[in-house]
Write an enzyme that holds these catalytic residues in place. Structure first.
Site, PDB file in Angstrom:
ATOM      1  N   LYS A 141      22.515  20.924   5.622  1.00  0.00           N
ATOM      2  CA  LYS A 141      22.032  21.408   6.900  1.00  0.00           C
ATOM      3  C   LYS A 141      22.074  20.291   7.941  1.00  0.00           C
ATOM      4  CE  LYS A 141      18.405  24.344   4.861  1.00  0.00           C
ATOM      5  NZ  LYS A 141      16.946  24.458   4.759  1.00  0.00           N
TER       6      LYS A 141
ATOM      7  N   GLU B 217      29.701  15.075   8.585  1.00  0.00           N
ATOM      8  CA  GLU B 217      28.472  14.792   7.828  1.00  0.00           C
ATOM      9  C   GLU B 217      27.465  14.081   8.720  1.00  0.00           C
ATOM     10  OE1 GLU B 217      26.382  15.247   5.578  1.00  0.00           O
ATOM     11  OE2 GLU B 217      27.146  14.362   3.723  1.00  0.00           O
ATOM     12  N   ASP B 218      26.180  14.220   8.402  1.00  0.00           N
ATOM     13  CA  ASP B 218      25.166  13.537   9.206  1.00  0.00           C
ATOM     14  C   ASP B 218      25.035  12.054   8.836  1.00  0.00           C
ATOM     15  OD1 ASP B 218      24.068  14.131   6.714  1.00  0.00           O
ATOM     16  OD2 ASP B 218      22.176  14.900   7.493  1.00  0.00           O
TER      17      ASP B 218
ATOM     18  N   ILE C  58      25.889   8.859   5.740  1.00  0.00           N
ATOM     19  CA  ILE C  58      26.381   8.316   4.473  1.00  0.00           C
ATOM     20  C   ILE C  58      25.368   7.263   4.057  1.00  0.00           C
ATOM     21  CG2 ILE C  58      28.255   7.094   3.288  1.00  0.00           C
ATOM     22  CD1 ILE C  58      29.450   9.569   4.436  1.00  0.00           C
ATOM     23  N   ASP C  59      24.783   7.449   2.905  1.00  0.00           N
ATOM     24  CA  ASP C  59      23.779   6.498   2.413  1.00  0.00           C
ATOM     25  C   ASP C  59      24.447   5.599   1.371  1.00  0.00           C
ATOM     26  OD1 ASP C  59      21.450   5.338   1.210  1.00  0.00           O
ATOM     27  OD2 ASP C  59      20.240   6.925   2.073  1.00  0.00           O
ATOM     28  N   THR C  60      24.417   5.938   0.108  1.00  0.00           N
ATOM     29  CA  THR C  60      25.121   5.120  -0.897  1.00  0.00           C
ATOM     30  C   THR C  60      26.619   5.368  -0.840  1.00  0.00           C
ATOM     31  OG1 THR C  60      24.992   6.814  -2.610  1.00  0.00           O
ATOM     32  CG2 THR C  60      23.142   5.276  -2.459  1.00  0.00           C
TER      33      THR C  60
ATOM     34  N   THR D 168      27.814  10.641  -2.880  1.00  0.00           N
ATOM     35  CA  THR D 168      28.041  12.072  -2.670  1.00  0.00           C
ATOM     36  C   THR D 168      29.370  12.303  -1.963  1.00  0.00           C
ATOM     37  OG1 THR D 168      25.664  12.382  -2.477  1.00  0.00           O
ATOM     38  CG2 THR D 168      27.038  14.170  -1.668  1.00  0.00           C
TER      39      THR D 168
ATOM     40  N   LYS E 207      24.391   4.196   6.643  1.00  0.00           N
ATOM     41  CA  LYS E 207      23.249   3.321   6.375  1.00  0.00           C
ATOM     42  C   LYS E 207      23.721   1.996   5.787  1.00  0.00           C
ATOM     43  CE  LYS E 207      19.285   5.447   5.253  1.00  0.00           C
ATOM     44  NZ  LYS E 207      18.129   5.958   4.502  1.00  0.00           N
TER      45      LYS E 207
ATOM     46  N   LYS F 117      16.439   2.238   6.382  1.00  0.00           N
ATOM     47  CA  LYS F 117      15.121   2.864   6.565  1.00  0.00           C
ATOM     48  C   LYS F 117      15.341   4.355   6.594  1.00  0.00           C
ATOM     49  CE  LYS F 117      12.948  -0.807   9.171  1.00  0.00           C
ATOM     50  NZ  LYS F 117      12.259  -1.189  10.395  1.00  0.00           N
ATOM     51  N   PHE F 118      14.285   5.133   6.375  1.00  0.00           N
ATOM     52  CA  PHE F 118      14.469   6.580   6.387  1.00  0.00           C
ATOM     53  C   PHE F 118      14.471   7.080   7.831  1.00  0.00           C
ATOM     54  CE2 PHE F 118      14.145  11.010   5.476  1.00  0.00           C
ATOM     55  CZ  PHE F 118      14.915  11.113   4.329  1.00  0.00           C
ATOM     56  N   VAL F 119      15.591   7.667   8.241  1.00  0.00           N
ATOM     57  CA  VAL F 119      15.705   8.140   9.626  1.00  0.00           C
ATOM     58  C   VAL F 119      15.651   9.665   9.676  1.00  0.00           C
ATOM     59  CG1 VAL F 119      16.978   6.114  10.427  1.00  0.00           C
ATOM     60  CG2 VAL F 119      18.247   8.063   9.545  1.00  0.00           C
TER      61      VAL F 119
ATOM     62  N   ASP G 292      16.430  15.501   8.288  1.00  0.00           N
ATOM     63  CA  ASP G 292      15.069  15.901   7.946  1.00  0.00           C
ATOM     64  C   ASP G 292      14.383  14.973   6.960  1.00  0.00           C
ATOM     65  OD1 ASP G 292      16.705  16.715   5.678  1.00  0.00           O
ATOM     66  OD2 ASP G 292      14.919  17.801   5.002  1.00  0.00           O
TER      67      ASP G 292
ATOM     68  N   ARG H 146      13.707  18.134  11.902  1.00  0.00           N
ATOM     69  CA  ARG H 146      15.016  18.563  12.396  1.00  0.00           C
ATOM     70  C   ARG H 146      14.898  18.954  13.873  1.00  0.00           C
ATOM     71  NH1 ARG H 146      18.378  19.074   7.742  1.00  0.00           N
ATOM     72  NH2 ARG H 146      17.361  20.020   5.940  1.00  0.00           N
TER      73      ARG H 146
HETATM   74  N1  HPA Z   1      17.324  10.460   6.509  1.00  0.00           N
HETATM   75  C1  HPA Z   1      17.627  11.743   6.223  1.00  0.00           C
HETATM   76  N2  HPA Z   1      18.402  12.115   5.218  1.00  0.00           N
HETATM   77  C2  HPA Z   1      18.940  11.139   4.466  1.00  0.00           C
HETATM   78  C3  HPA Z   1      18.697   9.790   4.719  1.00  0.00           C
HETATM   79  C4  HPA Z   1      17.838   9.426   5.788  1.00  0.00           C
HETATM   80  O1  HPA Z   1      17.567   8.237   6.076  1.00  0.00           O
HETATM   81  N3  HPA Z   1      19.383   9.081   3.792  1.00  0.00           N
HETATM   82  C5  HPA Z   1      20.036   9.996   3.013  1.00  0.00           C
HETATM   83  N4  HPA Z   1      19.769  11.230   3.408  1.00  0.00           N
HETATM   84 MG    MG Z   2      24.094  15.077   4.904  1.00  0.00          MG
END
Ligand code: HPA
Ligand code: MG
Length: 200
Positions: free
Chosen positions: A49, A114-115, A117-119, A122, A146, A166-168, A174, A180
């Site tokens: 989402k 995509e919103d 990319i963390d690691t 996925t 990130k 950090k968690f954004v 979300d 959101r």
């Molecule tokens: N925020 C929201 N969704 C996420 C994040 C984050 O920082 N990292 C991976 N998915």
């Molecule tokens: Mg995503």
């Protein structure tokens, strides 16, 4: 200095990327995507989402640039959701739900939108999965990447912004389905994490 919905005022550490800056960066990404792909056609694949706002604004900006110049980029759209599940063994896999028949991607230029990319785990799995359907190309546009030591080293073709580890939240990203409905991309604080610890 920024307009924050009253119900989130005490839940944020900082505004990281204001809405207006997001829009300006997306306009530039739209131009870059046109420069690299026009006049071929693409299938823009929105990862729901969290990617929905970026997807809509990116498509809008591509259309505006096309209207006002001689470049064109015929575009089809589709929407998918990803389910990561941990297998019984150590294997982690990704499952695509929704969307049209992925077999229709054969021979197409696919742009995954995509919103964040963390690691990168996925996304690398999604790309491998999409490639099994024999598309002409697979590119990825991610609004955020990130900076994290857990990264597998994956970098998308188009990046909006790099963000700290950090968690954004906000702009469709979300935390347990909350935030959101916040225009800016912000860092959540401890109060927010506590308050919204359980899913909506
Ligand atoms: N925020 C929201 N969704 C996420 C994040 C984050 O920082 N990292 C991976 N998915
Ligand atoms: Mg995503």
């Amino acid at each position: 200095m920024f307009c924050i919905p009253g119900h989130y005022e005490t839940d944020l550490e900082s505004v990281l990327i204001p809405y207006g800056l997001i829009q300006d960066r997306i306009e530039r990404l739209a131009r870059d995507i046109l420069r690299d792909n026009s006049p071929e056609s693409i299938v823009a694949l929105c990862v729901l989402k969290g990617g929905h706002k970026f997807f809509v604004d990116l498509c809008d900006h591509i259309q505006i640039v096309c209207r006002n110049s001689k470049v064109s980029l015929p575009m089809a759209i589709d929407f998918i959701r990803l389910k990561s599940y941990v297998g019984t063994e150590s294997s982690q896999d990704v499952q695509v739900i929704g969307g049209d028949n992925l077999a229709d991607l054969k021979g197409k230029n696919v742009l995954v939108v995509e919103d964040i990319i963390d690691t990168g785990r996925t996304m690398t799995k999604l790309i491998s999965l999409l490639k099994t359907y024999d598309p002409k190309s697979v590119q990825v546009a991610s609004l955020l990447v990130k900076r994290t030591p857990q990264s597998v080293g994956y970098k998308p073709d188009y990046i909006g912004f790099e963000v700290p580890d950090k968690f954004v939240v906000g702009y469709a990203l979300d935390y347990n389905e909350y935030f959101r409905d916040l225009g800016h991309i912000c860092v959540i604080n401890e109060n927010g994490k506590r308050k919204y610890a359980t899913k909506k």
